[in-house]
Design an enzyme around this catalytic site. Structure first.
Site, mmCIF file in Angstrom:
data_model
loop_
_atom_site.group_PDB
_atom_site.id
_atom_site.type_symbol
_atom_site.label_atom_id
_atom_site.label_comp_id
_atom_site.label_asym_id
_atom_site.label_seq_id
_atom_site.Cartn_x
_atom_site.Cartn_y
_atom_site.Cartn_z
ATOM 1 N N LYS A 129 46.419 36.235 31.119
ATOM 2 C CA LYS A 129 45.657 35.506 32.143
ATOM 3 C C LYS A 129 45.182 36.497 33.187
ATOM 4 O O LYS A 129 45.820 37.521 33.402
ATOM 5 C CB LYS A 129 46.562 34.467 32.821
ATOM 6 C CG LYS A 129 45.824 33.339 33.466
ATOM 7 C CD LYS A 129 45.513 32.256 32.456
ATOM 8 C CE LYS A 129 44.693 31.145 33.037
ATOM 9 N NZ LYS A 129 44.636 30.002 32.117
ATOM 10 N N ASP A 169 38.471 29.687 33.682
ATOM 11 C CA ASP A 169 39.552 28.843 34.223
ATOM 12 C C ASP A 169 38.985 28.309 35.552
ATOM 13 O O ASP A 169 37.754 28.316 35.729
ATOM 14 C CB ASP A 169 40.834 29.671 34.413
ATOM 15 C CG ASP A 169 42.087 28.806 34.596
ATOM 16 O OD1 ASP A 169 42.642 28.350 33.587
ATOM 17 O OD2 ASP A 169 42.512 28.572 35.745
HETATM 18 N N1 GLU Z 1 41.881 28.709 30.893
HETATM 19 C C1 GLU Z 1 42.061 27.928 29.717
HETATM 20 C C2 GLU Z 1 43.532 27.612 29.531
HETATM 21 O O1 GLU Z 1 44.237 27.464 30.502
HETATM 22 C C3 GLU Z 1 41.369 28.491 28.501
HETATM 23 C C4 GLU Z 1 41.776 29.853 28.069
HETATM 24 C C5 GLU Z 1 40.922 30.415 26.919
HETATM 25 O O2 GLU Z 1 40.091 29.711 26.376
HETATM 26 O O3 GLU Z 1 41.161 31.582 26.601
HETATM 27 O O4 GLU Z 1 44.036 27.449 28.456
#
Ligand code: GLU
Length: 449
Positions: A129, A169
């Site tokens: 992340k 996100d």
């Molecule tokens: N931010 C999204 C999550 O919390 C998507 C992450 C992604 O697609 O890599 O899963």
């Protein structure tokens, strides 16, 4: 709080010592470890070779300065982060968040959650992340672009389609991904589509990625309701938030015959007695980029806006928290139970506090934890990576059909695992254990790395 197994207690103490003050990270780790006692009892080898301790320690953490110039010509400084948490199952995969509340503890909690979520999805992706404490609110398009370019000027060296694949996100949507991917392409001289997901359809994005998290959560809750012979048809639903996740949750629930009675943003919430007019929400949030208070002003009779206050005071059958972490407290959970809610599906990451989860479970409310229920977004990101790798692009219908079957798979994996470990109907336990086992098995196979 549930007592931790004696083999897991030292691992948790070490997380608290090593990550002092990072409360959300402690909360996310604790929630997983609370579920693992039953696994260690059955499979003690999972606690060997400090596997639990290794799973709680990110593989790599990158913190960097992001300087940029605002529209007044002043130099602004933000802090950028990428936590590459676990790559046992594939390249690090997870979104980027731009929000003033972002700090290393928040990114670590999100990276930890992401690792188990991605494992649970059954796709070949690790967990990571990233983000920044940059506040996009009120910034011009030029400022957003310059910020994204500066952010990527540093981060690009740590990415790659086989290394680390970011997405969006909170505060990062199609526009921001376009600017970041554009800068990556320029710096590397490579059109490496698979290095980002959530891209625009013209340059390698996947159909249904925008809708995937919200649709996926709705599919998950549909499967959960079906276990008790129920459906969305005729149900009153409250969906917090007004971003991508919330908007497409509302859309899918409406198509299943449910009524959305309220939605929100960080300033307040709107209640519409006639059911939320989704076209209007889309117009306000996606086109005009305005606050949800506009809804009541434009809609007039039947709709009202409540500033501050809790959206969870609005009586409903199904609650879909789709805004941010810890938005649904113990007090809110008690209110939902009192008002007769039967199910909760977490569209955001860790939106319910630990106390709220306990209250739902004690009251027999069906509870779908985020790492299972909102996994449709990242699972569709993995489908986008597949399409990029084969230089193909699938239709909306084909992609949505894959998403629906992945969500059914995740639901069934959670339910079966909960049964197997003696806690039928406990999706928290099922999700944590099923996600953990996949990561742990792969880490054991790869040796002490
Ligand atoms: N931010 C999204 C999550 O919390 C998507 C992450 C992604 O697609 O890599 O899963």
């Amino acid at each position: 709080m549930i007592q931790l197994d004696e083999k897991l207690e030292p691992a948790f103490d070490e997380v608290v010592r090593r990550n002092a003050g990072e409360l959300e990270f402690h909360q996310a780790v604790r929630e997983v470890l609370e579920s693992l006692g039953r696994v260690i009892a059955k499979r003690p080898e999972y606690a060997d070779d400090a596997l639990i301790e290794r799973i709680c320690e990110p593989e790599r953490q990158i913190i960097f300065r992001v300087p940029w110039v605002d529209d007044q010509g002043r130099v602004q400084i933000n802090r950028g982060f990428r936590v590459q948490f676990n790559s046992a199952l594939g390249p690090y995969k997870g979104g980027i968040r731009f929000h003033p509340s972002v700090n290393v503890g928040i990114i670590k909690f999100l990276g930890f959650e992401q690792t188990f979520k991605n494992a649970l999805s059954g796709m070949p992706i690790g967990g990571g992340k990233g983000g920044s404490d940059f506040n996009p609110r009120g910034r011009s398009n030029g400022e957003i672009m310059r910020f994204c370019q500066s952010f990527m000027t540093e981060l690009h060296r740590h990415l790659g389609e086989h290394t680390d694949v970011p997405a969006g996100d909170i505060g990062v949507g199609g526009r921001e991904i376009g600017y970041m991917f554009g800068q990556y392409k320029r710096l590397t001289n490579r059109f490496e589509a698979g290095v980002f997901t959530g891209k625009g359809l013209l340059y390698g994005g996947s159909c249904a990625r925008t809708e995937a998290t919200g649709y996926g959560n709705t599919y998950f809750v549909q499967s959960m309701l079906a276990m008790r012979g129920q459906s969305f048809d005729g149900k009153k639903c409250v969906v917090s938030g007004a971003g991508n996740v919330a908007i497409y949750t509302m859309e899918k629930i409406q198509s299943f015959g449910g009524t959305i009675v309220a939605c929100s943003d960080s300033n307040g919430y709107v209640v519409d007695e006639n059911g939320i007019d989704l076209a209007l929400v889309k117009e306000i949030k996606e086109v005009r980029r305005e606050r949800i208070s506009e809804y009541a002003r434009m809609k007039g009779a039947g709709a009202h806006y409540i500033e501050k206050g809790s959206i969870w005071d609005v009586p409903c059958d199904v609650a879909m928290p789709s805004a941010t972490q810890n938005e649904l407290t113990g007090r809110d959970a008690r209110m939902l139970v009192k008002n007769g809610a039967v199910a909760v599906g977490e569209g955001a990451n860790m939106p319910s506090t630990s106390e709220a989860i306990r209250i739902f479970q004690d009251a027999g409310v069906m509870f779908a934890p985020g790492k299972a229920a909102n996994a449709g977004g990242v699972a569709t990101s993995a489908l986008e990576m597949q399409q990029n790798a084969s230089r193909d692009s699938w239709t909306f219908e084909q992609t949505e059909a894959r998403l629906a079957s992945i969500m059914r798979g995740i639901h069934d994996r959670c339910a079966t695992t909960a049964d197997e470990y003696g806690a039928p109907g406990d999706y928290v336990l099922g999700a944590n254990i099923a996600g953990f086992i996949r990561v742990a098995e792969s880490m054991r196979a790869l040796g002490v790395i």
